[in-house]
Design a protein around this motif. Structure first.
Motif, PDB file in Angstrom:
ATOM      1  N   PRO A  62      78.433  22.447  32.475  1.00  0.00           N
ATOM      2  CA  PRO A  62      77.590  23.225  31.705  1.00  0.00           C
ATOM      3  C   PRO A  62      76.389  22.542  31.117  1.00  0.00           C
ATOM      4  O   PRO A  62      75.534  22.981  30.453  1.00  0.00           O
ATOM      5  N   TYR A  63      76.121  21.361  31.636  1.00  0.00           N
ATOM      6  CA  TYR A  63      74.876  20.317  31.187  1.00  0.00           C
ATOM      7  C   TYR A  63      73.975  20.222  32.440  1.00  0.00           C
ATOM      8  O   TYR A  63      74.529  20.285  33.533  1.00  0.00           O
ATOM      9  N   PHE A  64      72.669  19.940  32.110  1.00  0.00           N
ATOM     10  CA  PHE A  64      71.569  19.581  33.055  1.00  0.00           C
ATOM     11  C   PHE A  64      72.074  18.001  33.123  1.00  0.00           C
ATOM     12  O   PHE A  64      72.211  17.453  32.210  1.00  0.00           O
ATOM     13  N   ILE A  65      71.991  17.859  34.532  1.00  0.00           N
ATOM     14  CA  ILE A  65      72.154  16.394  34.783  1.00  0.00           C
ATOM     15  C   ILE A  65      70.863  15.910  35.774  1.00  0.00           C
ATOM     16  O   ILE A  65      70.707  16.592  36.619  1.00  0.00           O
ATOM     17  N   THR A  66      70.273  14.584  35.354  1.00  0.00           N
ATOM     18  CA  THR A  66      69.407  14.180  36.040  1.00  0.00           C
ATOM     19  C   THR A  66      69.710  13.195  36.847  1.00  0.00           C
ATOM     20  O   THR A  66      70.118  12.174  36.053  1.00  0.00           O
ATOM     21  N   LEU A  67      69.441  12.780  38.069  1.00  0.00           N
ATOM     22  CA  LEU A  67      69.706  11.615  38.910  1.00  0.00           C
ATOM     23  C   LEU A  67      68.582  11.063  39.368  1.00  0.00           C
ATOM     24  O   LEU A  67      67.557  11.608  39.593  1.00  0.00           O
ATOM     25  N   ILE A  68      68.544   9.852  39.057  1.00  0.00           N
ATOM     26  CA  ILE A  68      67.284   9.037  39.380  1.00  0.00           C
ATOM     27  C   ILE A  68      67.249   7.980  40.736  1.00  0.00           C
ATOM     28  O   ILE A  68      66.567   7.632  41.017  1.00  0.00           O
ATOM     29  N   ASP A  69      68.530   7.996  41.060  1.00  0.00           N
ATOM     30  CA  ASP A  69      68.567   7.187  42.213  1.00  0.00           C
ATOM     31  C   ASP A  69      70.126   7.266  43.160  1.00  0.00           C
ATOM     32  O   ASP A  69      71.146   7.656  42.503  1.00  0.00           O
ATOM     33  N   ILE A  70      69.983   7.216  44.279  1.00  0.00           N
ATOM     34  CA  ILE A  70      71.294   7.231  45.149  1.00  0.00           C
ATOM     35  C   ILE A  70      71.318   6.268  46.205  1.00  0.00           C
ATOM     36  O   ILE A  70      70.284   6.277  47.222  1.00  0.00           O
ATOM     37  N   LYS A  71      72.040   5.227  46.162  1.00  0.00           N
ATOM     38  CA  LYS A  71      72.051   4.152  47.230  1.00  0.00           C
ATOM     39  C   LYS A  71      73.420   4.423  47.911  1.00  0.00           C
ATOM     40  O   LYS A  71      74.387   4.851  47.470  1.00  0.00           O
ATOM     41  N   SER A  72      73.471   3.650  49.278  1.00  0.00           N
ATOM     42  CA  SER A  72      74.578   3.787  50.362  1.00  0.00           C
ATOM     43  C   SER A  72      75.631   2.621  49.503  1.00  0.00           C
ATOM     44  O   SER A  72      76.885   2.981  49.930  1.00  0.00           O
ATOM     45  N   GLY A 123      64.607   9.453  51.526  1.00  0.00           N
ATOM     46  CA  GLY A 123      64.307  11.023  51.240  1.00  0.00           C
ATOM     47  C   GLY A 123      64.597  11.432  49.884  1.00  0.00           C
ATOM     48  O   GLY A 123      64.266  12.678  49.796  1.00  0.00           O
ATOM     49  N   PHE A 124      65.352  10.492  49.072  1.00  0.00           N
ATOM     50  CA  PHE A 124      65.804  11.085  47.834  1.00  0.00           C
ATOM     51  C   PHE A 124      64.673  10.945  46.955  1.00  0.00           C
ATOM     52  O   PHE A 124      63.969   9.494  46.827  1.00  0.00           O
ATOM     53  N   LYS A 125      64.580  11.497  45.870  1.00  0.00           N
ATOM     54  CA  LYS A 125      63.840  11.512  44.866  1.00  0.00           C
ATOM     55  C   LYS A 125      64.286  11.916  43.680  1.00  0.00           C
ATOM     56  O   LYS A 125      65.163  13.174  43.857  1.00  0.00           O
ATOM     57  N   PRO A 126      64.163  11.472  42.338  1.00  0.00           N
ATOM     58  CA  PRO A 126      64.787  11.746  41.218  1.00  0.00           C
ATOM     59  C   PRO A 126      64.706  13.373  41.119  1.00  0.00           C
ATOM     60  O   PRO A 126      63.858  14.140  41.414  1.00  0.00           O
ATOM     61  N   VAL A 127      66.160  13.900  40.798  1.00  0.00           N
ATOM     62  CA  VAL A 127      66.114  15.548  40.566  1.00  0.00           C
ATOM     63  C   VAL A 127      66.907  15.812  39.471  1.00  0.00           C
ATOM     64  O   VAL A 127      67.963  14.946  39.099  1.00  0.00           O
ATOM     65  N   ILE A 143      69.629  18.248  49.043  1.00  0.00           N
ATOM     66  CA  ILE A 143      68.611  17.188  49.091  1.00  0.00           C
ATOM     67  C   ILE A 143      68.397  16.926  50.727  1.00  0.00           C
ATOM     68  O   ILE A 143      69.476  16.501  51.519  1.00  0.00           O
ATOM     69  N   ASN A 144      67.203  17.084  51.247  1.00  0.00           N
ATOM     70  CA  ASN A 144      67.016  16.874  52.719  1.00  0.00           C
ATOM     71  C   ASN A 144      66.945  15.306  52.952  1.00  0.00           C
ATOM     72  O   ASN A 144      65.889  14.647  52.737  1.00  0.00           O
ATOM     73  N   THR A 145      68.199  14.792  53.330  1.00  0.00           N
ATOM     74  CA  THR A 145      68.193  13.166  53.774  1.00  0.00           C
ATOM     75  C   THR A 145      69.252  13.118  54.655  1.00  0.00           C
ATOM     76  O   THR A 145      70.272  13.965  54.669  1.00  0.00           O
ATOM     77  N   ASP A 146      69.342  12.456  55.740  1.00  0.00           N
ATOM     78  CA  ASP A 146      70.321  12.093  56.647  1.00  0.00           C
ATOM     79  C   ASP A 146      71.576  11.568  56.171  1.00  0.00           C
ATOM     80  O   ASP A 146      71.858  10.722  55.345  1.00  0.00           O
ATOM     81  N   SER A 147      72.687  12.544  55.894  1.00  0.00           N
ATOM     82  CA  SER A 147      73.932  12.152  55.167  1.00  0.00           C
ATOM     83  C   SER A 147      74.599  10.850  55.896  1.00  0.00           C
ATOM     84  O   SER A 147      75.310  10.389  54.768  1.00  0.00           O
ATOM     85  N   SER A 148      74.189  10.740  56.989  1.00  0.00           N
ATOM     86  CA  SER A 148      74.854   9.414  57.446  1.00  0.00           C
ATOM     87  C   SER A 148      74.518   7.953  56.501  1.00  0.00           C
ATOM     88  O   SER A 148      75.184   7.130  56.528  1.00  0.00           O
ATOM     89  N   GLU A 149      73.223   8.231  55.907  1.00  0.00           N
ATOM     90  CA  GLU A 149      72.528   7.066  55.445  1.00  0.00           C
ATOM     91  C   GLU A 149      73.563   6.901  53.766  1.00  0.00           C
ATOM     92  O   GLU A 149      73.369   5.913  53.147  1.00  0.00           O
ATOM     93  N   LEU A 150      74.096   8.017  53.588  1.00  0.00           N
ATOM     94  CA  LEU A 150      75.268   7.823  52.241  1.00  0.00           C
ATOM     95  C   LEU A 150      76.151   6.770  52.380  1.00  0.00           C
ATOM     96  O   LEU A 150      76.385   6.421  51.206  1.00  0.00           O
ATOM     97  N   GLY A 151      76.900   6.509  53.404  1.00  0.00           N
ATOM     98  CA  GLY A 151      77.636   5.663  53.456  1.00  0.00           C
ATOM     99  C   GLY A 151      78.880   6.171  53.148  1.00  0.00           C
ATOM    100  O   GLY A 151      79.317   7.531  52.841  1.00  0.00           O
ATOM    101  N   SER A 152      79.966   5.299  52.793  1.00  0.00           N
ATOM    102  CA  SER A 152      81.395   5.743  52.461  1.00  0.00           C
ATOM    103  C   SER A 152      81.361   5.485  51.091  1.00  0.00           C
ATOM    104  O   SER A 152      82.390   5.892  50.445  1.00  0.00           O
ATOM    105  N   SER A 153      80.694   4.570  50.258  1.00  0.00           N
ATOM    106  CA  SER A 153      80.785   4.254  49.109  1.00  0.00           C
ATOM    107  C   SER A 153      79.362   4.279  48.371  1.00  0.00           C
ATOM    108  O   SER A 153      78.928   3.182  47.879  1.00  0.00           O
TER     109      SER A 153
END
Length: 242
Positions: A171-181, A190-194, A204-214
């Motif tokens: 029930p809370y707003f959550i602000t993400l400032i970074d996502i790394k593989s 393609g990630f920007k703070p959201v 989020i428009n980014t290639d999901s393969s860049e997310l990695g497994s961890s």
């Protein structure tokens, strides 16, 4: 003419530099809990010579100035050099009409107004700070030890080929400032703070393969801190690592 323009530019630059450290507040976000009548924000004049006016107001999520359901007291005040004061945000009866099962988003604005100057060819600048203001209903005010089990850890990330979808079931707003593989990886392309609204998804428009497994996700907590969360992916779904 060129010499005159240089002088004006220099005066403007110097004034802007001095103004940048004038009126400031003691936090980067404001939370008004539903079990409290008000919350106070400490403001300070960091200039050691000049008094400033501090003007405050609230906007809704669309950036429209409002006077309800939260009121600012006082809306304007004088701050003497190197002095502090408080601005109180009062919950009006209308807050009971807001959703009581999730947060509501507003923005708190603070503008500094410098004293009038008699110097010629000087442009005065009124700097403004704008931070998020959350109304948090009493029913969802977290316990004092909530930091041991932060709600941000309930986020899930789903890979969708050319994009990723982040689900916020809280029930809370959550602000993400970074996502790394990974912990040592680079920010996902393609990630920007959201900011993700309560009980909603964000694509989020980014290639999901860049997310990695961890992947490693960084968010902003109630105190402006930037904790990191390690996720693990099983197929297309990524959840907080245990």
């Amino acid at each position: 003419m060129k010499s005159t323009l240089k002088v004006i530019t220099l005066l403007v630059a110097c004034y802007a530099e001095n103004s940048a450290a004038a009126v400031a507040m003691d936090r980067t976000r404001v939370i008004l809990n539903g079990n409290e009548d008000s919350v106070s924000v400490v403001v300070s004049n960091n200039n050691d010579k000049l008094p400033y006016l501090a003007q405050a107001w609230i906007e809704n999520a669309d950036g429209v100035k409002i006077s309800s359901p939260i009121a600012v007291v006082p809306p304007i005040q004088r701050l003497e050099p190197k002095k502090k004061s408080q601005i109180r945000l009062d919950a009006l009866p209308a807050v009971k009409q807001l959703p009581q099962d999730r947060e509501s988003l507003y923005y708190f604005n603070l503008r500094e107004i410098p004293p009038r100057t008699d110097k010629p060819n000087t442009l005065q600048i009124a700097l403004q700070t704008k931070v998020k203001l959350f109304y948090r209903p009493a029913a969802i005010v977290p316990a004092e030890n909530s930091y041991l089990n932060p709600w941000q850890e309930k986020l899930t990330v789903r890979k969708n080929g050319g994009s990723i979808t982040i689900n916020n079931p809280t029930p809370y707003f959550i602000t993400l400032i970074d996502i790394k593989s990974s912990a040592k990886g680079k920010t996902v392309k393609g990630f920007k703070p959201v900011m993700i609204a309560p009980k909603s998804d964000k694509e989020i428009n980014t290639d999901s393969s860049e997310l990695g497994s961890s992947p490693l996700i960084t968010y902003i907590n109630d105190y402006g801190g930037r904790p990191e969360m390690h996720f693990s992916c099983n197929g297309n779904l990524c959840t907080k690592s245990k």
